[in-house]
Design an enzyme around this catalytic site. Structure first.
Site, PDB file in Angstrom:
ATOM      1  N   GLY A  16       0.822  -1.175  -0.004  1.00 30.29           N
ATOM      2  CA  GLY A  16      -0.148   0.159  -0.021  1.00 30.29           C
ATOM      3  C   GLY A  16       0.925   1.272   0.062  1.00 30.29           C
ATOM      4  N   GLY A 109       6.184  -6.891   3.459  1.00 32.14           N
ATOM      5  CA  GLY A 109       6.094  -8.243   3.281  1.00 32.14           C
ATOM      6  C   GLY A 109       6.570  -8.845   1.987  1.00 32.14           C
ATOM      7  N   ASN A 113       7.645 -12.612   1.304  1.00 33.53           N
ATOM      8  CA  ASN A 113       6.867 -13.503   0.957  1.00 33.53           C
ATOM      9  C   ASN A 113       7.396 -14.338   0.025  1.00 33.53           C
ATOM     10  OD1 ASN A 113       6.199 -12.223  -1.664  1.00 33.53           O
ATOM     11  ND2 ASN A 113       4.742 -10.669  -0.497  1.00 33.53           N
ATOM     12  N   GLY A 114       6.119 -15.435  -0.505  1.00 28.54           N
ATOM     13  CA  GLY A 114       6.633 -16.445  -1.520  1.00 28.54           C
ATOM     14  C   GLY A 114       6.497 -15.621  -2.969  1.00 28.54           C
ATOM     15  N   VAL A 244       6.874   4.996  13.385  1.00 22.17           N
ATOM     16  CA  VAL A 244       5.767   6.094  14.052  1.00 22.17           C
ATOM     17  C   VAL A 244       5.268   5.650  15.310  1.00 22.17           C
ATOM     18  CG1 VAL A 244       3.867   7.008  13.430  1.00 22.17           C
ATOM     19  CG2 VAL A 244       5.610   6.860  11.843  1.00 22.17           C
ATOM     20  N   GLU A 353      -2.098 -24.102  -1.526  1.00 22.23           N
ATOM     21  CA  GLU A 353      -0.830 -23.956  -2.511  1.00 22.23           C
ATOM     22  C   GLU A 353       0.065 -25.314  -2.277  1.00 22.23           C
ATOM     23  OE1 GLU A 353       0.894 -21.149  -0.410  1.00 22.23           O
ATOM     24  OE2 GLU A 353      -0.519 -19.499  -0.982  1.00 22.23           O
ATOM     25  N   HIS A 438      -1.200 -13.909   6.481  1.00 19.45           N
ATOM     26  CA  HIS A 438      -1.866 -13.273   5.661  1.00 19.45           C
ATOM     27  C   HIS A 438      -2.911 -12.337   6.384  1.00 19.45           C
ATOM     28  CE1 HIS A 438      -1.673 -16.290   1.793  1.00 19.45           C
ATOM     29  NE2 HIS A 438      -0.585 -15.565   2.132  1.00 19.45           N
ATOM     30  N   ASN A 476      -4.004 -15.876  -2.557  1.00 14.66           N
ATOM     31  CA  ASN A 476      -3.069 -14.882  -1.593  1.00 14.66           C
ATOM     32  C   ASN A 476      -3.333 -13.304  -1.839  1.00 14.66           C
ATOM     33  OD1 ASN A 476      -2.232 -17.424  -3.350  1.00 14.66           O
ATOM     34  ND2 ASN A 476      -0.480 -17.369  -1.685  1.00 14.66           N
TER      35      ASN A 476
HETATM   36  P1  FAD Z   1       3.192  -4.756   4.775  1.00 14.14           P
HETATM   37  O1  FAD Z   1       3.789  -5.429   3.405  1.00 14.14           O
HETATM   38  O2  FAD Z   1       3.138  -5.604   5.813  1.00 14.14           O
HETATM   39  O3  FAD Z   1       4.186  -3.371   5.045  1.00 14.14           O
HETATM   40  C1  FAD Z   1       4.025  -2.689   6.218  1.00 14.14           C
HETATM   41  C2  FAD Z   1       5.523  -2.077   6.616  1.00 14.14           C
HETATM   42  O4  FAD Z   1       5.178  -1.149   7.483  1.00 14.14           O
HETATM   43  C3  FAD Z   1       6.274  -3.003   6.993  1.00 14.14           C
HETATM   44  O5  FAD Z   1       7.580  -2.845   6.454  1.00 14.14           O
HETATM   45  C4  FAD Z   1       6.432  -2.714   8.510  1.00 14.14           C
HETATM   46  O6  FAD Z   1       7.557  -2.817   9.008  1.00 14.14           O
HETATM   47  C5  FAD Z   1       6.122  -1.358   8.431  1.00 14.14           C
HETATM   48  N1  FAD Z   1       5.353  -0.593   9.837  1.00 14.14           N
HETATM   49  C6  FAD Z   1       4.837  -1.281  10.632  1.00 14.14           C
HETATM   50  N2  FAD Z   1       4.442  -0.516  11.479  1.00 14.14           N
HETATM   51  C7  FAD Z   1       5.325   0.724  11.428  1.00 14.14           C
HETATM   52  C8  FAD Z   1       5.372   1.764  12.338  1.00 14.14           C
HETATM   53  N3  FAD Z   1       4.746   1.961  13.306  1.00 14.14           N
HETATM   54  N4  FAD Z   1       6.133   2.900  11.946  1.00 14.14           N
HETATM   55  C9  FAD Z   1       6.920   2.595  10.654  1.00 14.14           C
HETATM   56  N5  FAD Z   1       6.971   1.467  10.106  1.00 14.14           N
HETATM   57  C10 FAD Z   1       5.905   0.586  10.294  1.00 14.14           C
HETATM   58  N6  FAD Z   1       1.047 -12.626   0.117  1.00 14.14           N
HETATM   59  C11 FAD Z   1       0.718 -12.940  -1.501  1.00 14.14           C
HETATM   60  O7  FAD Z   1       0.009 -12.410  -2.077  1.00 14.14           O
HETATM   61  N7  FAD Z   1       1.523 -14.019  -1.918  1.00 14.14           N
HETATM   62  C12 FAD Z   1       2.310 -14.813  -1.082  1.00 14.14           C
HETATM   63  O8  FAD Z   1       2.963 -15.665  -1.827  1.00 14.14           O
HETATM   64  C13 FAD Z   1       2.640 -14.488   0.513  1.00 14.14           C
HETATM   65  N8  FAD Z   1       3.529 -15.091   0.947  1.00 14.14           N
HETATM   66  C14 FAD Z   1       3.875 -14.833   2.114  1.00 14.14           C
HETATM   67  C15 FAD Z   1       4.753 -15.315   3.055  1.00 14.14           C
HETATM   68  C16 FAD Z   1       5.173 -15.023   4.329  1.00 14.14           C
HETATM   69  C17 FAD Z   1       6.184 -15.604   5.062  1.00 14.14           C
HETATM   70  C18 FAD Z   1       4.450 -13.737   4.714  1.00 14.14           C
HETATM   71  C19 FAD Z   1       4.922 -13.152   5.998  1.00 14.14           C
HETATM   72  C20 FAD Z   1       3.262 -13.160   3.956  1.00 14.14           C
HETATM   73  C21 FAD Z   1       2.968 -13.491   2.838  1.00 14.14           C
HETATM   74  N9  FAD Z   1       2.043 -12.823   2.093  1.00 14.14           N
HETATM   75  C22 FAD Z   1       2.017 -13.250   0.768  1.00 14.14           C
HETATM   76  C23 FAD Z   1       1.160 -11.821   2.484  1.00 14.14           C
HETATM   77  C24 FAD Z   1       1.964 -10.481   2.012  1.00 14.14           C
HETATM   78  O9  FAD Z   1       3.097 -10.391   2.175  1.00 14.14           O
HETATM   79  C25 FAD Z   1       1.046  -9.232   2.778  1.00 14.14           C
HETATM   80  O10 FAD Z   1      -0.264  -9.430   2.506  1.00 14.14           O
HETATM   81  C26 FAD Z   1       1.382  -8.132   2.400  1.00 14.14           C
HETATM   82  O11 FAD Z   1       3.022  -7.602   2.510  1.00 14.14           O
HETATM   83  C27 FAD Z   1       0.652  -6.853   3.184  1.00 14.14           C
HETATM   84  O12 FAD Z   1       0.998  -5.524   2.643  1.00 14.14           O
HETATM   85  P2  FAD Z   1       0.527  -4.233   3.357  1.00 14.14           P
HETATM   86  O13 FAD Z   1       1.021  -3.263   2.352  1.00 14.14           O
HETATM   87  O14 FAD Z   1      -0.973  -4.127   3.807  1.00 14.14           O
HETATM   88  O15 FAD Z   1       1.703  -4.167   4.195  1.00 14.14           O
END
Ligand code: FAD
Length: 497
Positions: A16, A109, A113-114, A244, A353, A438, A476
């Site tokens: 995001g 993530g 992630n995968g 933050v 998967e 997830h 996913n």
């Molecule tokens: P995120 O990608 O989680 O990003 C949030 C960021 O904000 C992080 O870097 C975090 O450190 C930062 N943050 C948090 N709090 C604060 C704060 N207070 N101040 C500053 N920074 C902060 N999804 C798929 O679609 N396919 C896959 O194959 C898949 N495999 C996965 C495997 C694993 C092991 C994991 C853990 C997840 C997997 N996912 C997969 C899920 C996917 O990675 C997440 O759904 C996705 O990353 C979420 O995106 P996001 O933008 O919501 O937040």
């Protein structure tokens, strides 16, 4: 810097946050991204940025002294090992009834992630995001997200012959013999690079056990896609190891944001205050929900509505393994990148998967991560006694997921004359029901926010990450998180700026 006034601050650098940064910068807006994890742009003493799953070191986990591998047993023996406390890449965040795995660092993530990049079937979209027009998603925003992420699918002819997907071919054979549709799953891994790894002409990455703690070569994480493009505009500044802790209305307009600087053992080395006209919450489902619940409860943002913290789900994640017969080896070489799944969503509520088990030895195990239609939803709430945010998920709430996954694997086991593995998650424990990869929800679209992620009680505050999605995406999640962010930021740029 401390005391600065900026036009836009984005909390978090996952999907995001990266979409918002790129599109705002392209619209001519200067953007500051704040990320609590590390930059992950500098090799360690071994010459590599990331460590492997088979030899985890301090880089593997976020502020832990022992690894907490999702698959924590092998042949009934615990495999976790001691590490030094460090701002490592994977956070295994423990709530009372569930461990939530999340990436920490620039790229969120996408670092861990995968890479499975799946667009939900259109017929399921109404339950994924009920207030969003599917036409605009499937004609504009899903294609835009897939292009921005660099999504591709494995060459089926190569799949049929390469050693590193023998495990998936066994998965296909067993699925098809039981009458289940077997589907290839797109991924952001560079499939040509993987062919070169297999041919021995490129440094091994997916074929060297790299995934959960980062991938050094072939995976197109956000660092290589959206974030690289955003940086190239010259308008985006990223501050890693900054967290933050507070956002509140500023006296002269805009918002005061309090930020802690961390060192690599997690200590706070400085506290900074900046003012921003607009703030985007992109800290992930758990990070954004925790911040908003705390800010509402502690009086920083008291007018946030009553939906904040609600509607959280685990995307129905549950894991299991099956023990194959000796004539069905899954291969000692396994690519860490999954490329296929078993689709029983319509009939049984499960999409499984076919996952690798890259141990380097023959295990005769088939391993699966199922995404299921689990209806349970949890809520984050402020615990004043401990000054923390709790999540009321209960381990027993995974039972519907187990039942749905069994619609696939009980049938396969009975057809093949095989049994479940009982040695992967503990001693005599079949189901990996203690975790999710997830996390989704906590600031649900059109409930906690308006239909574009605006926190309407506070003009200029937005949510733009997985917390907008009400708990399940049927596949996913990151393509849907990316596509929704593309939709929302386009609206925000045209109407709010
Ligand atoms: P995120 O990608 O989680 O990003 C949030 C960021 O904000 C992080 O870097 C975090 O450190 C930062 N943050 C948090 N709090 C604060 C704060 N207070 N101040 C500053 N920074 C902060 N999804 C798929 O679609 N396919 C896959 O194959 C898949 N495999 C996965 C495997 C694993 C092991 C994991 C853990 C997840 C997997 N996912 C997969 C899920 C996917 O990675 C997440 O759904 C996705 O990353 C979420 O995106 P996001 O933008 O919501 O937040």
């Amino acid at each position: 810097a401390n005391g600065a006034h900026v036009p836009v601050l984005i909390i978090g650098t996952g999907y995001g946050g990266s979409v918002a940064a790129l599109r705002l910068a392209q619209a001519g807006v200067d953007v500051n991204m704040i990320e609590m994890g590390m930059a992950w742009d500098t090799p360690g003493s071994d010459g590599k940025i990331f460590c492997t799953t088979t030899a985890p070191d301090q880089r593997s986990y976020w502020l832990r002294t022992k690894t907490k591998a999702p698959l924590n047993y092998f042949l009934g023996f615990p495999i976790d090992r001691n590490i030094s406390r460090y701002t490592g890449i994977l956070d295994a965040e423990e709530f009372s009834g569930i461990t939530v795995y999340q990436g920490r660092g620039v790229g969120g993530g996408s670092l861990v992630n995968g890479g499975m990049a799946v667009t939900p079937k259109r017929e399921n979209f109404g339950t994924v995001l009920p207030s969003v027009n599917p036409d605009e998603m499937y004609t504009t925003y899903y294609p835009r997200a897939n292009a921005g992420l660099g999504v591709g699918t494995i060459d089926p002819a190569w799949f049929d012959t390469t050693d590193c997907y023998q495990f998936a071919r066994v998965g296909r054979k067993h699925a098809q013999r039981s009458g289940f549709p077997f589907v290839f799953v797109p991924d952001v891994y560079d499939w040509n690079y993987m062919k070169q790894e297999a041919a021995g002409t490129a440094t091994k990455s997916a074929l060297a056990g790299e995934i959960l703690y980062g991938n050094n070569y072939g995976k197109k994480s956000l660092q290589k896609t959206y974030i690289a493009q955003a940086k190239a505009t010259g308008r985006v500044t990223i501050s890693p190891l900054h967290r933050v802790t507070r956002v509140a209305p500023a006296a002269g307009g805009g918002y005061t944001v309090v930020i802690e600087q961390l060192n690599t053992t997690g200590d706070v080395t400085a506290t900074k205050t900046v003012t921003s006209d607009r703030v985007f919450f992109a800290a992930g489902s758990v990070g954004t929900s925790k911040l908003l619940v705390k800010l509402k409860a502690t009086g920083a943002l008291p007018n946030l509505n009553g939906e904040i913290g609600k509607g959280w789900g685990d995307n129905g994640n549950v894991m299991c393994g099956r023990a194959n017969h000796l004539w069905d080896p899954t291969g000692s070489l396994q690519s860490t990148i999954p490329c296929a799944g078993i689709d029983n969503w319509a009939a049984g509520g499960a999409f499984a998967e076919v996952a690798p088990l890259p141990t380097g030895i023959e295990t005769f195990a088939s391993f699966y991560l199922s995404i299921t239609k689990n209806p349970n939803r949890a809520q984050f709430s402020w615990n004043a006694a401990t000054s923390t945010v709790d999540l009321n998920w209960q381990t027993a709430w995974k039972q519907p997921s187990i039942d749905m996954a069994k619609t696939i694997f009980d049938k396969i086991n009975s057809k093949e004359g095989t049994i479940y593995r009982t040695d992967l998650f503990g001693v005599y424990k079949i189901w990996g029901d203690h975790l999710t990869y997830h996390p989704l929800g906590g600031a649900v679209l059109n409930k906690a926010t308006d239909n574009y992620g605006r926190l309407t009680a506070y003009p200029g505050l937005y949510v733009i990450d997985g917390s907008l999605i009400p708990g399940n995406t049927s596949v996913n999640p990151f393509v849907t998180i990316t596509a929704l962010a593309e939709r929302n930021i386009e609206k925000i740029i045209t109407t709010d700026l």
